[in-house]
Design a protein around this motif. Structure first.
Motif, PDB file in Angstrom:
ATOM      1  N   SER A  14       0.796  -0.933   0.133  1.00  0.00           N
ATOM      2  CA  SER A  14      -0.036   0.137   0.004  1.00  0.00           C
ATOM      3  C   SER A  14       0.935   1.361   0.028  1.00  0.00           C
ATOM      4  O   SER A  14       0.377   2.303  -0.646  1.00  0.00           O
ATOM      5  N   MET A  15       2.116   1.268   0.623  1.00  0.00           N
ATOM      6  CA  MET A  15       2.953   2.329   0.413  1.00  0.00           C
ATOM      7  C   MET A  15       3.240   2.655  -0.857  1.00  0.00           C
ATOM      8  O   MET A  15       3.626   3.658  -1.282  1.00  0.00           O
ATOM      9  N   ILE A  16       3.542   1.437  -1.521  1.00  0.00           N
ATOM     10  CA  ILE A  16       3.970   1.543  -3.135  1.00  0.00           C
ATOM     11  C   ILE A  16       2.782   1.997  -4.111  1.00  0.00           C
ATOM     12  O   ILE A  16       2.867   3.158  -4.632  1.00  0.00           O
ATOM     13  N   LEU A  17       1.303   1.622  -3.673  1.00  0.00           N
ATOM     14  CA  LEU A  17       0.273   1.901  -4.593  1.00  0.00           C
ATOM     15  C   LEU A  17       0.117   3.483  -4.113  1.00  0.00           C
ATOM     16  O   LEU A  17      -0.580   4.296  -5.177  1.00  0.00           O
ATOM     17  N   SER A  18       0.182   3.818  -2.889  1.00  0.00           N
ATOM     18  CA  SER A  18      -0.299   5.183  -2.475  1.00  0.00           C
ATOM     19  C   SER A  18       0.756   6.171  -3.049  1.00  0.00           C
ATOM     20  O   SER A  18       0.690   7.333  -3.175  1.00  0.00           O
ATOM     21  N   GLY A  19       2.005   5.868  -3.400  1.00  0.00           N
ATOM     22  CA  GLY A  19       2.938   6.803  -3.874  1.00  0.00           C
ATOM     23  C   GLY A  19       3.657   7.102  -2.699  1.00  0.00           C
ATOM     24  O   GLY A  19       4.826   8.088  -2.754  1.00  0.00           O
ATOM     25  N   GLU A  20       3.362   6.669  -1.408  1.00  0.00           N
ATOM     26  CA  GLU A  20       4.201   6.984  -0.318  1.00  0.00           C
ATOM     27  C   GLU A  20       5.960   6.760  -0.504  1.00  0.00           C
ATOM     28  O   GLU A  20       6.844   7.517  -0.127  1.00  0.00           O
ATOM     29  N   LEU A  21       6.003   5.350  -1.255  1.00  0.00           N
ATOM     30  CA  LEU A  21       7.063   5.107  -1.388  1.00  0.00           C
ATOM     31  C   LEU A  21       7.220   5.445  -3.081  1.00  0.00           C
ATOM     32  O   LEU A  21       6.697   4.515  -3.742  1.00  0.00           O
TER      33      LEU A  21
END
Lengths: 224, 224
Positions: A14-21
């Motif tokens: 979810s960090m990747i999908l949200s763009g947080e990472l």
DNA sequence: ACAAAGAGTATTGTATACAAATACCGCAGG
DNA sequence: CCTGCGGTATTTGTATACAATACTCTTTGT
């Protein structure tokens, strides 16, 4: 989902999908372990899964980074998805049962409700849309086909631009789903395949348009 | 390939492909670790990879077993492989370069040499065949397509029956490859796709025939 | 100034210990 | 004979320590 490795997988994903990472960011096991509140062991396992999802890439020296989905990569993924979901729709039509058809109809009813609200509820839309396609994949009855498609459905960039789809694009999705239901009701494999292929490719262009729009806006903002 | 997890992966995989670990056998991490001469950690990693290859399945309680490829599973895999390799061939024809074409021609030359010997050299045949298809996949230029096909190419049962193919089946493979080369030389995508699709589906039936033959022999032997 | 070399740091790979979950086996009761 | 229930043995999950490897930045020689 209570196992530590599952928690780590969900958290990192979810960090990747949200763009947080962001794309290209290095994924160091130690740092991720701390952020997820688990040890490195489950993080390593999560990274391998994300790698096979193509959400994470590894260098030749085993370092992990958030995969960089260029517009060409996305086009590539959609092209394959169109091929495989078309196949799934054909198989589903040939194997359709009344119970499965009811489940598919229900998913699209919820999808329709979501987009007819004064302000379309994109979260519900995406949810119902996922159910719709998952139900078809179930009826298609091929573990392997399901496994292949699993790596193609969740795309980071797509997820983030979905909220910028216009109402017209949402309505068209609903309509195409209805047409698919008609093909399923008649157990017409080729018809179902044709509609599904078109459905995915149209979704790709809807994405590409929204993406272009966002890119232009970003550029205007950067120029100010 | 010197890392312990790679060694474990190769070792377990070859034990499965060779039939040393029969379908349905439980894969306990501790026991495998001992057989491979490594600790459980790399074995766990290897098992996850094999699971995503569909060579290993896990129960709902996380125990691992050698996957049981029924004839239907194999048919399913071939059907998808025909679809995806067809697509790959079309893309390859559209993107073909002279260098890649030379590489493909060379692979089929080696394949031809292997089957023209007094006793066909099946190992060389399989090797050259793999190179031939790998070269096409390279030219197709889709990381994703390559990743999807990777899970479909190595099938335990197929591997074991390959040695029982008749000379006629081997010759036909060579001929179809030559026809593919002709399509590539003319950069004719649809032609290449059509031949490749047929090629894979014919290979499936060659397998099914060989498999049926083996099954009957096994039954006769069991009856004695 | 630039390239190569090397020390020190960051990151990943593996082994192992222990905890948690699950399967197996024997036994009692129906 | 079957079924349900404990207790034990297996098996898997997680944390952690240490080893091996790769990266970085400085130093040194040309």
């Amino acid at each position: 989902m209570s196992r530590a490795s599952d928690r780590a997988y969900e958290a990192i994903r979810s960090m990747i999908l949200s763009g947080e990472l962001p794309a290209g960011a290095q994924l160091a096991e130690e740092a991720l372990a701390e952020r997820c509140g688990v040890s490195r062991t489950p993080v390593r396992e999560a990274l391998r899964r994300l790698e096979s999802d193509l959400l994470v890439t590894r260098t030749d020296t085993q370092r992990s980074f958030v995969a960089d989905w260029s517009i060409d990569d996305v086009a590539d993924a959609f092209e394959l998805r169109a091929l495989l979901e078309g196949k799934a729709a054909r198989r589903a039509a040939e194997r359709m049962t009344d119970a499965a058809l009811a489940r598919i109809r229900d998913a699209n009813r919820r999808l329709g409700d979501a987009i007819r609200r004064p302000v379309p509820d994109v979260t519900v839309f995406l949810d119902a849309n996922r159910d719709f396609h998952a139900a078809i994949l179930d009826v298609a009855g091929s573990r392997r086909l399901a496994a292949l498609l699993a790596t193609l459905i969740e795309q980071p960039v797509v997820w983030r631009t979905a909220h910028h789809y216009g109402r017209e694009a949402l309505n068209r999705s609903y309509g195409e789903h209805e047409e698919l239901i008609a093909a399923f009701a008649r157990r017409d494999g080729p018809w179902a395949e044709a509609i599904m292929t078109g459905h995915i490719l149209r979704a790709y262009h809807a994405y590409a348009d929204a993406h272009r729009g966002l890119a232009e806006r970003d550029q205007r903002e950067a120029a100010e």
